[in-house]
Design a protein around this motif. Structure first.
Motif: not given
Ligand code: THU
Length: 151
Positions: A88-89, A50, A60-61, A48
């Motif tokens: 994963p979101c 930011e 990250a995905e 990830n």
């Molecule tokens: N995040 C990811 O990289 N992958 C996910 O599947 C969920 C959230 C990151 C986004 C953000 O930088 C941090 O986690 C907090 O939400």
């Protein structure tokens, strides 16, 4: 054959674990690593990244998927996500779905770098997104995207 596959999954997990260490997450302090294994056996990492303008942060995905596409790969065999209680979101599920088939595996590694605790769950990208918006079913892509003019 199975040994070769297990070795590939081991490197996939190791790559995602290493990527988590490179996460740029000064705002959330929630590092996530990911890695994608393509049908040609190549592995691409992502973390990830930011931003001070929070909404611009990338997961990250999606970072890993973008790298695999830029590397010339379409279909993914497996994805690994590493984080504390990693899941994963919704947006990442849809983006992974685009490059997956029904067998594409998803390894969820619950790893808290602070404690070193690690637990692995295995599922599939399709199972994580029931009733997905499907590029083929919607008619937006031809039946076999691998042979389409997309390439
Ligand atoms: N995040 C990811 O990289 N992958 C996910 O599947 C969920 C959230 C990151 C986004 C953000 O930088 C941090 O986690 C907090 O939400």
């Amino acid at each position: 054959m199975r040994k070769k596959r297990n070795r590939a999954i081991d490197s996939l997990v190791q790559t995602a674990v290493q990527a988590q260490k490179r996460a740029y997450c000064p705002y959330s302090r929630y590092p996530v690593g990911a890695a994608v294994l393509t049908d040609r056996g190549r592995i691409f990492a992502g973390c990830n990244v930011e931003n001070a303008s929070y909404g611009l942060s990338i997961c990250a995905e999606r970072a890993a998927i973008c790298r695999s596409v830029a590397g010339g790969n379409d279909v993914i065999r497996a994805v690994c996500v590493v984080g504390a209680a990693a899941r994963p979101c919704g947006a990442c599920r849809q983006v992974m779905y685009e490059f997956s088939d029904k067998d594409t595996e998803l390894y969820l590694v619950d790893l808290d770098p602070a404690t070193g605790r690690r637990r692995i769950e295995r599922t599939t990208v399709f199972k994580m997104l029931p009733m997905a918006f499907d590029p083929l079913a919607s008619g937006l892509l031809p039946a076999n995207p691998r042979t389409s003019s997309r390439r």
